[in-house]
Every structure is written in C-alpha cells, then in structure tokens.
Design an enzyme around this catalytic site. Structure first.
Site, PDB file in Angstrom:
ATOM      1  N   GLU A  47       0.844  -1.194   0.000  1.00 48.33           N
ATOM      2  CA  GLU A  47       0.000   0.000   0.000  1.00 48.33           C
ATOM      3  C   GLU A  47       0.887   1.254   0.000  1.00 48.33           C
ATOM      4  O   GLU A  47       0.620   2.230  -0.702  1.00 48.33           O
ATOM      5  CB  GLU A  47      -0.912  -0.034   1.233  1.00 48.33           C
ATOM      6  CG  GLU A  47      -1.778   1.190   1.456  1.00 48.33           C
ATOM      7  CD  GLU A  47      -2.799   1.407   0.341  1.00 48.33           C
ATOM      8  OE1 GLU A  47      -3.030   0.458  -0.441  1.00 48.33           O
ATOM      9  OE2 GLU A  47      -3.330   2.529   0.239  1.00 48.33           O
ATOM     10  N   SER A  94      31.240  19.644  21.780  1.00 45.07           N
ATOM     11  CA  SER A  94      31.165  18.261  22.249  1.00 45.07           C
ATOM     12  C   SER A  94      30.926  18.248  23.753  1.00 45.07           C
ATOM     13  O   SER A  94      30.895  19.287  24.403  1.00 45.07           O
ATOM     14  CB  SER A  94      32.444  17.531  21.898  1.00 45.07           C
ATOM     15  OG  SER A  94      33.531  18.314  22.305  1.00 45.07           O
ATOM     16  N   LYS A 129      23.675   7.774  25.235  1.00 43.01           N
ATOM     17  CA  LYS A 129      24.643   8.424  24.356  1.00 43.01           C
ATOM     18  C   LYS A 129      24.817   7.544  23.125  1.00 43.01           C
ATOM     19  O   LYS A 129      25.392   6.461  23.188  1.00 43.01           O
ATOM     20  CB  LYS A 129      25.976   8.619  25.060  1.00 43.01           C
ATOM     21  CG  LYS A 129      26.957   9.358  24.159  1.00 43.01           C
ATOM     22  CD  LYS A 129      28.176   9.835  24.889  1.00 43.01           C
ATOM     23  CE  LYS A 129      28.998  10.779  24.019  1.00 43.01           C
ATOM     24  NZ  LYS A 129      29.332  10.235  22.710  1.00 43.01           N
ATOM     25  N   ARG A 150      28.835  17.629  12.010  1.00 49.22           N
ATOM     26  CA  ARG A 150      29.357  18.515  13.032  1.00 49.22           C
ATOM     27  C   ARG A 150      30.679  19.149  12.586  1.00 49.22           C
ATOM     28  O   ARG A 150      30.956  20.296  12.904  1.00 49.22           O
ATOM     29  CB  ARG A 150      29.573  17.728  14.319  1.00 49.22           C
ATOM     30  CG  ARG A 150      29.827  18.587  15.516  1.00 49.22           C
ATOM     31  CD  ARG A 150      29.869  17.736  16.767  1.00 49.22           C
ATOM     32  NE  ARG A 150      31.178  17.163  16.930  1.00 49.22           N
ATOM     33  CZ  ARG A 150      32.120  17.698  17.705  1.00 49.22           C
ATOM     34  NH1 ARG A 150      31.858  18.775  18.397  1.00 49.22           N
ATOM     35  NH2 ARG A 150      33.298  17.135  17.793  1.00 49.22           N
TER      36      ARG A 150
HETATM   37  C1  9MJ Z   1      24.536  11.609  21.928  1.00 51.82           C
HETATM   38  N1  9MJ Z   1      25.676  11.435  21.257  1.00 51.82           N
HETATM   39  O1  9MJ Z   1      23.730  10.718  22.037  1.00 51.82           O
HETATM   40  C2  9MJ Z   1      24.442  14.957  22.995  1.00 51.82           C
HETATM   41  N2  9MJ Z   1      24.285  12.895  22.521  1.00 51.82           N
HETATM   42  O2  9MJ Z   1      24.287  17.257  23.646  1.00 51.82           O
HETATM   43  C3  9MJ Z   1      23.222  13.244  23.304  1.00 51.82           C
HETATM   44  N3  9MJ Z   1      25.035  13.976  22.332  1.00 51.82           N
HETATM   45  C4  9MJ Z   1      24.947  16.303  23.024  1.00 51.82           C
HETATM   46  N4  9MJ Z   1      23.333  14.519  23.604  1.00 51.82           N
HETATM   47  C5  9MJ Z   1      25.015  18.404  23.472  1.00 51.82           C
HETATM   48  N5  9MJ Z   1      22.255  12.383  23.703  1.00 51.82           N
HETATM   49  C6  9MJ Z   1      26.117  18.140  22.745  1.00 51.82           C
HETATM   50  C7  9MJ Z   1      26.070  16.786  22.440  1.00 51.82           C
END
Ligand code: 9MJ
Length: 693
Positions: A47, A94, A129, A150
């Site tokens: 679909e 970072s 993360k 980035r």
């Molecule tokens: C990652 N890599 O999962 C940030 N990040 O916040 C999360 N990285 C981040 N937050 C501010 N969950 C700069 C990087």
C-alpha cells in the site's frame, strides 16, 4: 483518480490534484514515521508503494505540484562532486566525559555551585549516548532545507542530500505552526540489524565489511552519491536544538524532546528525567542492564540540566557545556597487538584459531585472547602476528577481533613480510593427525576423533555438562588432569573413578573428591534424551536428542535404525541421519555405550505415541519475542499438547509462531506459505487442542 486538466472551468487549477498530492505527502510521511521511527507500521508495504507511485505520477504529470519536501525527492539523482561547507550559527560543541561515579558527583556539585543553589537537588534530563555521527538539521517554516555534519564544531559538511535519504528524518515537521527556523541536532546511527545485513551482503559479494555500526554509519553518510546512502538504511535520533526563531521553545530539555517528538522527529524512547546524583547513577545502571538488548550501540548516558534557563546560566567552559556531561560505559572496543596466533581443538575436532593479545581492558574485563573463528575469517580480515587490531567484547559475548589497522602494520612487513598471511596447520596441534576440511564446511577438523586428547577432553566435558548428564563439579581443569594422567579415556571411565584416586589430583581435597564421586553416581539413570545428547553425536543437539528419544523410546531401537527409519522422525533429515548411522557404526562408540549401559548411565523410556487429538503430529517453529510468554513456556505448552517444536523452518513445519523482532524464520515461513500464528492464535489453537484431547 481521473486527472483534471489545467484550466478546469471552475478556475481552480487542478485543485483536486494539489489537494490529493498534499494528502499523499502527509500520508507517506506519517507512514515513514510509523515504520522508521515508531517501528510500528500502520500500512502494508504494498500500500505504501502504491501511495508513492501515485504521488510520483501526479508530480510527473504536473511538475508545478512537486515540492522540495516531497517524499519522492528523498533520493537525489546525481552524485555530488564534493560536499559544500556549512557554518554552524550556534557552534556544535562536544560533551565532557565522566568515567566514574566520583566524576559524576563532581559534575553535579559544579552544577549546583554554578547555579548558586548548593543545597538543591537538581533535575536532569537523561538519555542514551548514541555512538554515531552528530548532525544538524535545519527546518525553515517546517520544511527540511539543510543538513550538515558537526565537522570541527564550527564548520561542517553539507550532507543534506544524504540526510534526505534517511526516512526517519521528516522532510516536513508535523505541526500547523512551524517555527520560522528550527535547527535540530542529533545523531545519525545504523541499527545493529541493518549493520549485520549490510556486512552480510558485502561478504556475499566478497567486498570489505565495516568493523562496527558507527564506521558503517560514517561511511554511509559521507557518500557523495545519495543513492548509496539510501540503500544503507541509516537511522537518526534528535537530542537537542540549535538556532531557533519564530517561536519560544518549551522551558526544559525534556519538554523540548517531547515537542520534537510531537513534530515527528525521532527521539529516544530511553529518555527520562531524574533528580540528583542518585537519580543519575540509578539511570546509568538501569540503562547499562538494557544496553546489550538495545537495537543500537550506545557508549554511555548523557545527563543535561533540565531547565534551559539554568543551562544558559551555567554556560560553557572551553569547548563543552557546563550543564551536560557524557557518562561513559567501559569501551567495548579497544586497540591492541596480536602477539601470537594459536589453535584450539574443539569437541568435534574443529580447529579454532585464537589470537593471543597484549592484555587490554575492554568491555569491563581484561582480554588476552580473541577468537578468529576459522581460516576464511582470518583470510577475509588478513590478521597476522604483529598486527594492531580492534578487539570487541560486548556483553557476555566472547571477545572477537573485528579488524586490522593496516596502516599500523609494521612497514617492513609490506616490503618483505615478517609475518606472512596466517594459515591453519595441516596437522592437529594436539595429536599430530591430519587436518581435513570438507566441502561446504567453514571449519577444518582433526581427523583423529576421540583418539585426539583435545577432542576427548571436550567430549567428556560435554558429556558431563548441565544440559547433558549434568555432573556437578566436573570442570575443565579436572577433566584436563583426568585425561592427561590417563585416568579417563571415555565417558564410561568416569563411572569407575573412586574418591581415593581423585583425591590424588591437584586441587582436590578428600571432601571434594567424595562430592564428585557422589555427583557422578547421581547421574546414573538419566533419561534417554539427555543421554543421547550427552553422546555428542555430530549434528545431534538437545532438541534432536529429545525427538529421537521420544520416537524410538529405547537406545537399542535407535541404534538399530537404518537411514530410512531415522528420517521418519520429523525434523531428522539426511544429514542428521547419516551422522547417527556413522556414530553407531563405529565399534569404539558401541563399546563405550555398552560400558555405559553396564554402569546404568541411562534408562530407556517408551516409544511415545503422541496422544490422539491435541497437536499430535504438528510441528511448530517459534521465532521472535512473544508478548505474554517466554519461548520455553510456549514450547512446554505445545509439547504438552503433543506438538513438536523445531528450530528451523522447513517444508515439514506446520506453524510458525512469530513474535516481535521475528527475523529470517518468519521470512522463510512466508516463502514456504506456512501458517503464521501470533501469540493469541497460538493460545486459541492450544485451547482447541485441550478440548479435543
Ligand atoms: C549523543 N551522542 O547521544 C548529545 N548525545 O548534547 C546526546 N550527544 C549532546 N546529547 C550536546 N544524547 C552536545 C552533544
């Protein structure tokens, strides 16, 4: 739909098509969100394809109706020459890292001091993360207009064309009041299943594989040809915002995440809000427990002060925010040196090459060995002594060499190799017998069978193992001594051991010797299925052993069966039948079995004729996770009704019971046209079985 022509009498220039195209775009984006973000499709693929084709047809007939954010425009037609540069209007900085609880406590203290609220308990937004690539997405008036990596935090590369190819990323925000400008930040990742699939396909074509999902995601995002990116199946999770204009965002990070989710941006379902250090550490532990089961790699948790006004007040130090920190798990991958390559001989004689490594702390333990699997794997990875390699240890999985850093291979090796490509030995390192490799098998094997001490040790360990004869306390070190000292040649010899002999062994006190004799004694009289499994016949695992015991009832009947009689057992095919025949034809094996019979190692059962009615004669395959019962429970209920549960889907399968994350077995079942049941239908069937029985 009948296409109206431009300039229809009502003066509404093909208004029907315009409305239809807008409806289709919204419907397709909504379906993408359900499929790629929520993992919960709401329409069948066919679909979905129909909707896309209809939209393509409208846009082809009336090009002026095509919009830049149309889902038909996800994959650009032409490769780029190079990526353009994008200047980040708000730098993409970072995060600082914390590797211990003390560092997390110090972070929380700095936050409280920085806010001038030393006695307060701070609320934090917490999230996984992701281990991928940070990107920035710009939506102008709700439409995706730019995407960038980035880069160095100030300037990145314009990978917008590739980000468009990621279907989890909406091309238009799902809101009636989109901000004039919204920059969303997040991580591009590759799910583990997509990574496995990508590598499997590369292997099939004899191409290079990626060492981990992160590298695969990076390699796929930085493709100049977006068509390649589109085929790679990348995913995306948002974790913050950059520049925003034309609206006031929610006052907290958690609120921002919910707001983004409402607009159909993918955000992590693992996110939460917690209070104080205890809340942070508790989240870290709980996420750590779930880590191995997540569909993607994470390398830690990220903690962010929840109130955005507090974030602004805290500001930045150097190149990282003061209001956030990444709490890292011990790395699952590390670099180290291959000092030697040894070979281990397993129970079936298979030779497994093992890399002896310079000790390295990875996945929370010190690793000194890693498997290299087999000759093909070594050749594919070209691992040699002296190489710097990436070692991976994830969860409880045995450590593995994932790849070589070729640019670190000692230079002289390139000119005149100090270490040539590794080859498995032609003779068994344990007994000197020739090593053979059969067609179609990955493993090379020592041809000496139980005459090889290494195989003998493994055979005895298997015999005693928990799911076989279950002899407690008979571990590796002990079996090694028993075989090396000539006290035990076959499993039957175990039943002749006495406490006095055992007490003479290293690390064996009188009490433990007596315990072991008692444990061996207690294993006499095991049921037939365990005993068949314990014999360690090639291709006969626990389930096949159960099938055989159930079918033949007595060992003598099994031993007397010819190939035709053996393949009458559902689930037993020609390969298993041949293994059984070869095993029982071997005089040495028959001799050991007679000794075990004399020792009373097993008791025969009765050939069980499945009771009539119920599920007798029906074969089931279980795959995926069922919502309300474990697989063992499902198996038990099916078996209680006289049904059989098998591990592999074949033409003999009657039903495949599929739960969540069902994979290739489900696909195979569809291919063979086998009835597929969900948990509810299985329960119905079981109920019917009970009533009929
Ligand atoms: C990652 N890599 O999962 C940030 N990040 O916040 C999360 N990285 C981040 N937050 C501010 N969950 C700069 C990087």
């Amino acid at each position: 739909m009948s296409p109206a022509r431009p300039g229809d009498p009502d003066g509404n220039m093909h208004g029907d098509e315009r409305a239809r195209a807008a409806w289709l775009r919204e419907r397709i984006e909504a379906a993408n969100h359900r499929y790629y973000v929520l993992d919960d499709p709401d329409i069948p693929d066919i679909e979905y394809d129909r909707l896309v084709r209809e939209l393509e047809a409208i846009e082809a007939a009336w090009p002026e109706l095509a919009t830049a954010d149309s889902p038909t425009r996800r994959v650009g037609a032409e490769p780029l020459k190079a990526f353009a540069e994008v200047v980040h209007q708000v730098p993409m900085l970072s995060l600082n890292n914390a590797f211990s609880e003390a560092e997390v406590a110090a972070f929380d203290r700095r936050v409280r001091e920085g806010l001038g609220r030393e006695d307060a308990v701070v609320e934090y937004a917490v999230e996984p993360k992701f281990d991928g690539l940070a990107v920035s997405l710009v939506y102008r008036d709700g439409e995706f207009v730019q995407g960038a990596t980035r880069g160095d935090g100030y300037r990145g590369e314009d990978v917008g064309a590739n980000l468009r190819a990621i279907r989890a990323i909406p091309m238009r925000l799902a809101t009636d009041a989109p901000p004039a400008w919204l920059e969303v930040r997040g991580e591009v990742i590759m799910l583990r299943r997509d990574f496995e699939r990508l590598n499997a396909e590369a292997r099939e074509r004899g191409e290079k594989t990626f060492v981990n999902p992160r590298n695969a995601a990076a390699g796929s995002l930085r493709q100049l040809d977006p068509r390649i990116t589109a085929r790679r199946r990348l995913s995306f999770f948002a974790y913050g915002i950059g520049r925003i204009e034309g609206t006031t965002p929610p006052a907290t990070h958690a609120g921002v995440m919910d707001w983004l989710a409402d607009m159909r941006l993918p955000v992590s379902g693992e996110r939460a809000s917690v209070f104080g250090v205890d809340g942070l550490l508790d989240y870290f532990r709980r996420l750590g427990e779930r880590r191995a089961g997540l569909p993607f790699d994470i390398d830690g948790a990220v903690y962010k002060v929840n109130r955005l006004a507090d974030q602004d007040a805290l500001g930045f130090v150097a190149r990282a925010p003061r209001f956030a920190i990444a709490h890292k798990y011990p790395a699952q991958e590390e670099l180290t040196l291959v000092e030697a390559i040894d070979v281990q001989v397993g129970r079936t004689g298979a030779l497994t090459p093992v890399a002896r490594l310079r000790p390295v702390f990875v996945g929370g333990v010190t690793v000194t060995n890693a498997t290299l699997h087999n000759q093909d794997e070594i050749e594919r990875k070209d691992v040699r002594v002296g190489d710097t390699v990436i070692v991976r240890r994830a969860g409880d999985v045995i450590p593995e060499v994932v790849g070589v850093l070729f640019d670190r291979r000692p230079l002289r090796d390139l000119v005149e190799p100090l270490h040539p490509p590794y080859r498995l030995p032609a003779t068994c390192p344990e007994c000197g017998a020739p090593v053979i490799r059969l067609d179609g098998e990955a493993a090379a094997r020592c041809a000496n069978g139980l005459a090889c001490p290494a195989q003998r040790k493994q055979a005895i360990l298997h015999f005693a193992s928990r799911r076989a004869m279950d002899i407690e306390g008979l571990g590796e070190k002990l079996v090694e001594q028993l075989v090396d000292q000539g006290l035990v040649h076959t499993p039957a010899d175990l039943y002749r051991l006495d406490a006095a002999t055992l007490a003479g062994l290293e690390r064996m006190a009188e009490k433990s010797a007596a315990n072991l004799v008692a444990a061996i004694d207690a294993s006499r009289g095991r049921e037939l299925a365990r005993f068949i499994h314990a014999l360690g016949i090639r291709n006969v695992g626990e389930q096949t052993a159960k099938d055989l015991a159930r079918h033949f009832g007595a060992l003598d009947a099994l031993m007397a069966a010819d190939i035709e009689a053996l393949i009458e057992v559902p689930e037993v095919g020609p390969v298993v039948a041949e293994s059984l025949r070869a095993f029982f034809a071997e005089p040495h094996n028959r001799d050991v079995i007679e000794q075990l019979r004399a020792a009373g190692a097993w008791v025969d059962g009765e050939a069980r004729v499945a009771r009539a009615g119920g599920l007798a004669g029906r074969t089931f395959v279980l795959t995926g996770t069922l919502p309300g019962m474990s697989r063992d429970q499902a198996r038990a209920r099916i078996e209680a009704e006289g049904g059989k549960v098998s591990g592999a889907v074949s033409k003999k399968t009657d039903y495949v019971v599929a739960g969540e994350e069902a994979g290739s077995k489900l696909a195979k079942a569809r291919e063979l046209g086998i009835t597929i049941l969900d948990e509810a239908s299985l329960l119905d069937l079981l109920d019917q079985g009970e009533r009929h029985a």
